[in-house]
Motif scaffolding. Structure first.
Motif, mmCIF file in Angstrom:
data_model
loop_
_atom_site.group_PDB
_atom_site.id
_atom_site.type_symbol
_atom_site.label_atom_id
_atom_site.label_comp_id
_atom_site.label_asym_id
_atom_site.label_seq_id
_atom_site.Cartn_x
_atom_site.Cartn_y
_atom_site.Cartn_z
ATOM 1 N N HIS A 198 0.810 -1.212 0.000
ATOM 2 C CA HIS A 198 0.000 0.000 0.000
ATOM 3 C C HIS A 198 0.848 1.270 0.000
ATOM 4 O O HIS A 198 0.515 2.245 -0.680
ATOM 5 C CB HIS A 198 -0.952 -0.009 1.192
ATOM 6 N N ALA A 236 0.925 4.187 -2.830
ATOM 7 C CA ALA A 236 0.759 5.608 -2.532
ATOM 8 C C ALA A 236 1.856 6.427 -3.201
ATOM 9 O O ALA A 236 1.599 7.503 -3.767
ATOM 10 C CB ALA A 236 0.777 5.838 -1.018
ATOM 11 N N ASP A 276 1.235 6.684 -6.879
ATOM 12 C CA ASP A 276 0.165 7.637 -7.149
ATOM 13 C C ASP A 276 0.688 9.072 -7.122
ATOM 14 O O ASP A 276 0.357 9.894 -7.978
ATOM 15 C CB ASP A 276 -0.948 7.450 -6.123
ATOM 16 N N ILE A 311 1.265 12.790 -0.846
ATOM 17 C CA ILE A 311 1.495 11.527 -0.131
ATOM 18 C C ILE A 311 0.427 11.340 0.941
ATOM 19 O O ILE A 311 -0.138 10.244 1.094
ATOM 20 C CB ILE A 311 2.897 11.515 0.515
ATOM 21 N N SER A 369 -2.726 10.284 -0.611
ATOM 22 C CA SER A 369 -2.638 8.910 -1.079
ATOM 23 C C SER A 369 -2.738 7.921 0.075
ATOM 24 O O SER A 369 -3.316 6.843 -0.066
ATOM 25 C CB SER A 369 -1.316 8.691 -1.831
ATOM 26 N N LEU A 370 -2.160 8.287 1.209
ATOM 27 C CA LEU A 370 -2.201 7.397 2.370
ATOM 28 C C LEU A 370 -3.620 7.237 2.910
ATOM 29 O O LEU A 370 -3.956 6.199 3.487
ATOM 30 C CB LEU A 370 -1.294 7.933 3.479
ATOM 31 N N LYS A 392 -6.311 7.411 0.965
ATOM 32 C CA LYS A 392 -7.190 6.940 -0.097
ATOM 33 C C LYS A 392 -7.434 5.432 0.020
ATOM 34 O O LYS A 392 -6.501 4.656 0.237
ATOM 35 C CB LYS A 392 -6.567 7.243 -1.460
ATOM 36 N N ILE A 436 -7.672 1.841 -0.980
ATOM 37 C CA ILE A 436 -7.020 1.085 -2.040
ATOM 38 C C ILE A 436 -7.762 -0.203 -2.343
ATOM 39 O O ILE A 436 -7.957 -0.568 -3.493
ATOM 40 C CB ILE A 436 -5.549 0.783 -1.670
ATOM 41 N N SER A 475 -7.060 1.740 3.744
ATOM 42 C CA SER A 475 -6.092 2.710 3.264
ATOM 43 C C SER A 475 -4.722 2.351 3.831
ATOM 44 O O SER A 475 -4.626 1.604 4.810
ATOM 45 C CB SER A 475 -6.481 4.125 3.713
ATOM 46 N N PRO A 476 -3.632 2.881 3.251
ATOM 47 C CA PRO A 476 -2.308 2.616 3.816
ATOM 48 C C PRO A 476 -2.201 3.040 5.282
ATOM 49 O O PRO A 476 -1.579 2.346 6.088
ATOM 50 C CB PRO A 476 -1.382 3.451 2.924
ATOM 51 N N ASP A 516 3.766 9.459 6.884
ATOM 52 C CA ASP A 516 3.724 10.268 5.662
ATOM 53 C C ASP A 516 5.050 10.979 5.416
ATOM 54 O O ASP A 516 5.487 11.124 4.278
ATOM 55 C CB ASP A 516 2.550 11.255 5.683
#
Length: 245
Positions: A99, A103, A106, A158, A161-162, A164, A166, A171-172, A205
């Motif tokens: 994950h 991220a 992405d 980042i 993305s973390l 979001k 998946i 999420s991550p 992050d």
């Protein structure tokens, strides 16, 4: 007379072609100006950063490349070594690694324009220093002069993305919290303390942003070295002139 009328245009056109060839030869052999060098270096960096960010922005750009694949922070080594002691720990670890690399992939998609904004600021003096420097001189310059700014611009991507989703509502960040949460419960209890286990508290992050940017600079350095060494990699005339010199 008629014959002369037909021949004259041919003579003129031939002379023009020869003159153009002479001019082209002169331009190709003329000494590089400061503007040529600056333009060439900016173009090399644009080509290199665009290519690197595009490669990393694809699926498995990070995850499938052992050179830049992002692993868990060093502080989490104790968890990896003892994953089997946590129910489902091995799978959670692999999920987190997958994950966080997704991220980074992405975020890498938007890295090119960020770098290009910094490339425009390169001075003439910078350009000549880079031209005569090591095979990764441009990359070093870019990293030293723009890293903090790029971090500030890249970090929100980042973070987004973390957060979001998946897969399956995960999420991550959620995977990371699950992993460290389970471990910290073990490390915090009396038995864990007696065993000398330490809790893991890492700003994910920030760590991920650093690793993602480091991987990006590695790929940019590869592109720069390629352009310097391989004439076929010089995709336009200005790159051929600057690096061919």
């Amino acid at each position: 007379m008629k014959r002369l009328i037909y021949i004259l245009p041919i003579i003129v056109l031939t002379a023009c072609a020869e003159l153009t060839a002479v001019i082209d030869t002169y331009n190709a052999s003329a000494p590089l100006t400061e503007a040529d060098v600056a333009t060439g270096l900016r173009e090399a960096l644009r080509v290199g950063t665009d290519s690197a960010s595009a490669r990393l922005g694809h699926m498995n750009g990070y995850y499938g490349d052992e050179m830049v694949k992002i692993l868990l922070p060093e502080e989490a080594d104790i968890i990896v070594k003892n994953a089997s002691k946590i129910p489902g720990g091995d799978k959670v670890i692999e999920d987190v690694i997958l994950h966080i690399n997704r991220a980074a992939e992405d975020a890498a998609k938007d890295a090119g324009p960020v770098f290009w904004g910094a490339i425009r600021k390169m001075t003439i003096t910078d350009a000549f220093t880079i031209l005569n420097g090591d095979s990764d001189a441009a990359t070093k310059y870019l990293k030293s002069s723009t890293y903090d700014e790029l971090f500030k611009l890249y970090n929100p991507k980042i973070q987004a993305s973390l957060d979001k989703e998946i897969a399956a509502g995960i999420s991550p960040n959620m995977s990371w919290e699950t992993l460290t949460g389970k471990w910290n419960k073990i490390a915090d209890n009396p038995l864990g303390q007696m065993a000398g286990l330490n809790t893991v508290n890492v700003d994910l992050d920030a760590y991920l942003t650093e690793q993602a940017l480091n991987g990006l600079f590695i790929k940019i350095a590869e592109e720069e070295a390629h352009i310097r060494k391989d004439p076929m990699a010089r995709v336009n005339d200005i790159l051929k002139r600057v690096f061919g010199s």
